[in-house]
Design an enzyme around this catalytic site. Structure first.
Site, short mmCIF file in Angstrom:
data_model
loop_
_atom_site.label_atom_id
_atom_site.label_comp_id
_atom_site.label_asym_id
_atom_site.label_seq_id
_atom_site.Cartn_x
_atom_site.Cartn_y
_atom_site.Cartn_z
N ASP A 1 0.13 -7.72 1.12
CA ASP A 1 0.51 -6.33 1.35
C ASP A 1 2.02 -6.17 1.46
OD1 ASP A 1 0.12 -3.61 1.59
OD2 ASP A 1 -0.08 -3.66 3.76
N HIS B 1 0.82 -1.22 0.00
CA HIS B 1 0.00 0.00 0.00
C HIS B 1 0.85 1.27 0.00
CE1 HIS B 1 0.37 -0.35 4.50
NE2 HIS B 1 0.42 0.96 4.41
N SER C 1 4.50 2.71 7.84
CA SER C 1 4.20 1.55 6.99
C SER C 1 5.44 1.06 6.26
CB SER C 1 3.14 1.92 5.95
OG SER C 1 1.87 1.58 6.38
#
Length: 503
Positions: free
Chosen positions: A162, A132, A236
């Site tokens: 992911d 992402h 992230s």
């Protein structure tokens, strides 16, 4: 049922938030003391001693990833917390709630920028991050710990896990971090999270493993490590580091009611990530297996109803037409107990085993049917469109003269052509329609409703109210504590275990 859809992009302000930071949001740093206080309050129960040696060794291998998002991939009206089509989108909304966030600031060029983190895995410049972080971007730039900024090439990405791999060319050997063994982590073990929260620069936070095996209903690889180390938007893709300095996870999401860390973060385990990353580095993509069934957990009541010795396996609620499962002879009501030589203890285990199998391979599958094991052979299909997937259902409770079945508390009638039309059922559908439910009996407690259609009783198909009543009575005479019903409600099918009423 759990749906798997492809991508996610920007962090949310409520619910489980992905940790990408829109560049415009960095201007808020320093203006929200409540978030800072929350960040400082976590991670106090740690092992004795300093983490300085670990940080000194690992920090040079952690990078900041800056991406440029094309304007057409952003809505001026605001965006879904997860980009609208992500593995985390609808599942996390259902699990935690929903709220939209403003768009990143639009630049005069018509583009927006966002920040994430990553870490260098090999000296020649392979970098691991979240999918992402780099999804739907036009450019990717990587900033090293010493401030050097380099363009990055996307090597491969896998939306379902992911994970993504980037490559940079620095002209020199780079500092790296090695993979660790996440399977050895225990609740209470100390960990460090390294990344670039809010774009303020590489930051290290400490905490413990709060829990293992968190299932957030996002896909076949749900096995998150829950941590209390403060992580925020921008973290992230950054590494979660164990006490030996190796990477035990990739920081991915937080649960946040206020936009900042409240001590509930989630990381992808390294043992899972390592396999996916190796395949991405080699091939640039991954093909996930697919068999075409909808499945539910096997509860104690279900196990008792069908004669299983223990509540384990994956109960098949529905087999999709034209799928590998249908070709293999798997039926609704079967319990899948083994696949590829591996024991299946839960729907999540089956989902993971199938996703890891290569399309086209032929595997043995064992199902529990009619009181005994049946060995079948299945050719694994290709889950290439993101919509077809082994689905783990959380266990939804979802005519002439009516016939009374007092033992469970439902009133049944035959399914007529008019009823099929009014209920929106296929023309050839057969079964017994629930015409009434006694509110004081077990069927009501288990969620049965008028209009539900009972398709099978204890794994045996029924075509009429009389057959359904007889099958329920037979289960009672056999000493079963409950009866297993396959129930159709609108376009969904699920198994419901209904105990017999006492007395």
């Amino acid at each position: 049922m759990t749906r798997i859809i492809e991508r996610h992009r920007v962090a949310a302000l409520l619910g489980v938030a992905l940790l990408v930071l829109p560049i415009a949001a960095s201007s808020l740093v320093g203006t929200r003391p409540a978030q800072a206080a929350a960040a400082q309050g976590s991670g106090t129960a740690l092992a004795q001693g300093s983490f300085a040696a670990i940080v000194s060794a690992d920090k040079p291998a952690v990078v900041t990833i800056t991406t440029t998002l094309k304007a057409e991939n952003a809505s001026a009206d605001g965006i879904s917390p997860f980009g609208g089509i992500s593995p985390f989108d609808q599942q996390f909304r259902d699990f935690f709630g929903e709220r939209q966030m403003p768009m990143p600031e639009q630049r005069p060029s018509g583009k927006a920028e966002a920040l994430g983190s990553g870490f260098i895995l090999t000296g020649d410049g392979y970098i691991v991050t979240n999918n992402h972080v780099i999804d739907k971007v036009s450019t990717i730039r990587v900033t090293l710990d010493d401030g050097t900024e380099l363009p990055a090439k996307l090597v491969g990405a896998d939306p379902k896990s992911d994970l993504a791999v980037l490559k940079i060319d620095s002209g020199k050997s780079l500092a790296t971090i090695a993979w660790g063994e996440s399977d050895k982590l225990r609740a209470g073990d100390p960990i460090l999270a390294i990344g670039n929260p809010f774009g303020i620069g590489t930051t290290v936070t400490a905490g413990i493993v709060s829990a293992r095996g968190r299932d957030l209903h996002s896909g076949p690889y749900d096995d998150f490590i829950q941590i209390d180390a403060p992580i925020n938007h921008g973290n992230s893709g950054g590494p979660l580091v164990g006490a030996d300095g190796t990477v035990v996870g990739i920081n991915t999401a937080i649960y946040s009611p206020n936009g900042g860390s409240v001590g509930v973060g989630f990381a992808i385990p390294s043992d899972q990530a390592q396999r996916v990353v190796a395949r991405l580095m080699k091939d640039g993509s991954i093909e996930h297996g697919f068999i075409g069934v909808q499945i539910q957990p096997v509860t104690s009541d279900v196990a008792d109803a069908i004669g299983l010795a223990k509540p384990a396996g994956a109960l098949v609620a529905k087999v999709d037409e034209g799928t590998p499962a249908a070709a293999a002879g798997i039926r609704s009501g079967d319990v899948i107990t083994m696949l590829d030589g591996k024991a299946v203890n839960s729907p999540r285990e089956l989902s993971r085993i199938v996703a890891d199998l290569a399309p086209g391979t032929k595997e043995g599958v064992t199902v529990w049917r009619d009181g005994s094991d049946k060995n079948l052979s299945i050719t694994i299909g290709n889950n290439d469109d993101g919509d077809r997937q082994v689905l783990a259902d959380a266990g939804g409770k979802s005519g002439e003269t009516a016939q009374r079945v007092p033992t469970i508390g439902v009133q049944l009638g035959d399914l007529t052509a008019d009823m099929r039309q009014s209920l929106g059922l296929p023309k050839g559908e057969s079964g017994a329609v629930v015409e009434g439910v006694n509110p004081d009996k077990p069927a009501a407690e288990m969620g049965l409703q008028p209009g539900d259609v009972i398709l099978s009783v204890n794994q045996k198909p029924v075509t009429s109210a009389r057959e359904a009543k007889a099958a329920v009575a037979e289960a009672g005479k056999a000493g079963r504590k409950a009866v297993l019903l396959l129930v159709q409600r609108q376009d969904e099918q699920s198994f419901v275990t209904v105990p017999f009423a006492a007395g």
